[in-house]
Scaffold this motif. Structure first.
Motif, PDB file in Angstrom:
ATOM      1  N   TYR A 160       5.794   8.875   7.004  1.00  0.00           N
ATOM      2  CA  TYR A 160       5.020   8.271   8.090  1.00  0.00           C
ATOM      3  C   TYR A 160       4.798   6.820   7.722  1.00  0.00           C
ATOM      4  O   TYR A 160       5.228   6.370   6.666  1.00  0.00           O
ATOM      5  CB  TYR A 160       3.720   9.051   8.350  1.00  0.00           C
ATOM      6  CG  TYR A 160       2.727   9.029   7.228  1.00  0.00           C
ATOM      7  CD1 TYR A 160       2.896   9.837   6.114  1.00  0.00           C
ATOM      8  CD2 TYR A 160       1.598   8.221   7.281  1.00  0.00           C
ATOM      9  CE1 TYR A 160       1.987   9.832   5.080  1.00  0.00           C
ATOM     10  CE2 TYR A 160       0.683   8.213   6.246  1.00  0.00           C
ATOM     11  CZ  TYR A 160       0.884   9.028   5.145  1.00  0.00           C
ATOM     12  OH  TYR A 160      -0.019   9.014   4.119  1.00  0.00           O
ATOM     13  N   LYS A 161       4.146   6.066   8.591  1.00  0.00           N
ATOM     14  CA  LYS A 161       4.013   4.611   8.422  1.00  0.00           C
ATOM     15  C   LYS A 161       5.392   3.987   8.195  1.00  0.00           C
ATOM     16  O   LYS A 161       5.625   3.310   7.195  1.00  0.00           O
ATOM     17  CB  LYS A 161       3.081   4.292   7.245  1.00  0.00           C
ATOM     18  CG  LYS A 161       1.683   4.824   7.458  1.00  0.00           C
ATOM     19  CD  LYS A 161       0.678   3.716   7.479  1.00  0.00           C
ATOM     20  CE  LYS A 161      -0.612   4.306   8.019  1.00  0.00           C
ATOM     21  NZ  LYS A 161      -1.756   3.552   7.936  1.00  0.00           N
ATOM     22  N   ARG A 162       6.312   4.268   9.082  1.00  0.00           N
ATOM     23  CA  ARG A 162       7.675   3.733   9.037  1.00  0.00           C
ATOM     24  C   ARG A 162       8.349   3.951   7.695  1.00  0.00           C
ATOM     25  O   ARG A 162       9.005   3.077   7.136  1.00  0.00           O
ATOM     26  CB  ARG A 162       7.671   2.240   9.355  1.00  0.00           C
ATOM     27  CG  ARG A 162       7.183   1.963  10.763  1.00  0.00           C
ATOM     28  CD  ARG A 162       7.596   0.581  11.202  1.00  0.00           C
ATOM     29  NE  ARG A 162       7.184   0.366  12.575  1.00  0.00           N
ATOM     30  CZ  ARG A 162       6.057  -0.248  12.924  1.00  0.00           C
ATOM     31  NH1 ARG A 162       5.254  -0.702  11.996  1.00  0.00           N
ATOM     32  NH2 ARG A 162       5.759  -0.416  14.186  1.00  0.00           N
ATOM     33  N   HIS A 164       7.033   4.347   4.747  1.00  0.00           N
ATOM     34  CA  HIS A 164       6.400   3.820   3.544  1.00  0.00           C
ATOM     35  C   HIS A 164       5.539   4.856   2.842  1.00  0.00           C
ATOM     36  O   HIS A 164       5.217   4.714   1.674  1.00  0.00           O
ATOM     37  CB  HIS A 164       5.548   2.590   3.879  1.00  0.00           C
ATOM     38  CG  HIS A 164       6.374   1.421   4.315  1.00  0.00           C
ATOM     39  ND1 HIS A 164       7.336   0.868   3.513  1.00  0.00           N
ATOM     40  CD2 HIS A 164       6.402   0.731   5.476  1.00  0.00           C
ATOM     41  CE1 HIS A 164       7.907  -0.136   4.161  1.00  0.00           C
ATOM     42  NE2 HIS A 164       7.372  -0.234   5.354  1.00  0.00           N
ATOM     43  N   ARG A 370       7.105  14.334  14.126  1.00  0.00           N
ATOM     44  CA  ARG A 370       7.474  13.026  14.718  1.00  0.00           C
ATOM     45  C   ARG A 370       6.820  12.868  16.099  1.00  0.00           C
ATOM     46  O   ARG A 370       6.356  11.786  16.454  1.00  0.00           O
ATOM     47  CB  ARG A 370       8.976  12.889  14.888  1.00  0.00           C
ATOM     48  CG  ARG A 370       9.755  12.960  13.625  1.00  0.00           C
ATOM     49  CD  ARG A 370      10.141  11.584  13.076  1.00  0.00           C
ATOM     50  NE  ARG A 370      10.534  11.747  11.686  1.00  0.00           N
ATOM     51  CZ  ARG A 370       9.721  11.582  10.637  1.00  0.00           C
ATOM     52  NH1 ARG A 370       8.471  11.191  10.813  1.00  0.00           N
ATOM     53  NH2 ARG A 370      10.132  11.791   9.415  1.00  0.00           N
TER      54      ARG A 370
END
Ligand SMILES: [Zn+2]
Length: 403
Positions: A160-162, A164, A370
């Protein structure tokens, strides 16, 4: 009919009756009188004496467009069982809540299906209130029972968080539900799962599916040594495809095939034999004549796929062993490296075939997570974990209209 009687009939609140009704700027405030005399501690102990008393309001379900508030005394008790002062439990609201149980359930049900911002607008309360309510509902529903009778599990990481940050997710193959969510994708995260599961329940685990990343494997072997580790077939096939790709790259420099066609060999080599187009089949046939070793790599890949497609699971072990011998004899460097990798995970690959297990359950859960992320879950890993439990751990919310 008196107005209090009307509200009593309509609301039918558990454990209390409406004794006063006042119309204020905020909406209708209903004064409650509780039916029972005894005060109940969250630990379950009942007693008569109170420590102190305050007055509290709980938001209840709207009456048309009009907001409804319940108001009653709430006591603290000096519980001898807990050895400290605690706030009593009430039948119409969850501990610590400023909303009634009915109101919270009507929040949680759509929160399983739509974004929190829409729920907050629909129910006319703040986004933060929706977030807190979801947290309370999850705490109430997700108990230890989900960890009883856990035999076949899968573990995977989700980002999550692109990409990271990561969570470790454990699911039960038999119920197809998420049973554990933990921040991080390291040994410690998976260790915590076994800590919670405890030694006795860890001993019951028969199979653990995972991908080839190798983070979780040592933990599984250490904490549930009796369980079969199952390597996800999808990931193993990925290794095989990569080996074919490398064989192709190794030959690229000296390619005699016209370059446009050379580029299209990649897709042809990756495709399963049964899905090749006529043109791609021509490419493969041409490779057989002009680039025998590359064609052989492709053929080895197809033979490897058979272990998942046509070979009897009982014969998988023998078949894969002889496949490894053949792949070594091919003298293709990338195939020889692949054999090393396959041999390192041999038992786990075979166990997945014999038990008919894959990590596809986790892949499915991953894509559902997602969707939760896209709906906007908040910012913290706790908020995301809570939403995963609310939506994917099998919580059934009963609406007040369904009781
Ligand atoms: Zn107590």
């Amino acid at each position: 009919m008196r107005v209090t009687t009307v509200f009593n009939r309509v609301l039918a609140l558990p454990g209390a009756s409406v004794e006063s009704v006042s119309f204020t700027d905020q909406g209708v405030v209903l004064g409650l009188r509780r039916r029972r005399r005894l005060l109940v501690c969250p630990c379950g102990r009942k007693q008569r004496g109170r420590y102190d008393t305050s007055r509290r309001r709980w938001r209840h379900l709207d009456f048309g467009a009009c907001q409804v508030w319940l108001e009653a005394d709430i006591h603290r008790i000096d519980c001898r069982g807990c050895g400290r002062v605690r706030t009593e439990e009430l039948p119409w609201a969850r501990p610590g809540a400023r909303h009634s149980r009915d109101f919270e359930d009507v929040i949680a049900w759509p929160a399983q299906r739509m974004d929190k911002t829409s729920v907050s607008r629909l129910m006319r309360c703040s986004w933060e209130a929706v977030d807190r309510i979801v947290g309370r509902v999850v705490v109430e529903h997700v108990d230890d029972a989900r960890l009883e009778d856990v035999y076949r599990i899968g573990v995977d990481e989700i980002s999550y968080k692109r990409g990271h940050k990561y969570l470790t997710v454990v699911a039960d193959h038999d119920t197809r539900k998420v049973i554990w969510v933990q921040e991080g994708r390291d040994k410690e995260a998976f260790e915590k799962f076994f800590d919670t599961l405890g030694d006795e329940r860890s001993e019951q685990v028969e199979a653990i599916t995972m991908d080839g990343s190798g983070i979780y494997r040592p933990v599984a072997e250490g904490r549930a040594p009796q369980a079969e580790i199952c390597m996800d077939p999808f990931h193993v096939i990925k290794w095989v495809n990569e080996a074919v790709d490398r064989a192709r790259t190794a030959q690229a420099a000296e390619a005699l095939i016209p370059s446009a066609q050379w580029r299209s060999t990649r897709a042809a080599l990756r495709k399963g034999a049964e899905n090749l187009t006529d043109k791609q089949r021509d490419i493969i046939n041409q490779l057989r004549r002009t680039r025998y070793r590359l064609w052989r790599a492709w053929e080895l890949k197809e033979e490897f796929r058979d272990v998942y497609r046509v070979i009897d699971p009982d014969e998988a072990r023998t078949y894969l062993k002889s496949w490894c011998t053949r792949a070594l004899r091919s003298r293709i460097p990338s195939m020889r490296n692949l054999v090393q990798r396959i041999r390192n995970h041999f038992d786990a690959i075979i166990a997945a075939i014999e038990l008919g297990l894959s990590n596809s359950l986790l892949e499915g859960i991953n894509s559902k997570i997602r969707v939760i992320q896209r709906r906007g879950y908040g910012h913290s890993p706790e908020s995301l974990s809570t939403m995963i439990y609310l939506c994917l751990s099998g919580i059934t919310i009963t609406l007040p209209t369904e009781r």
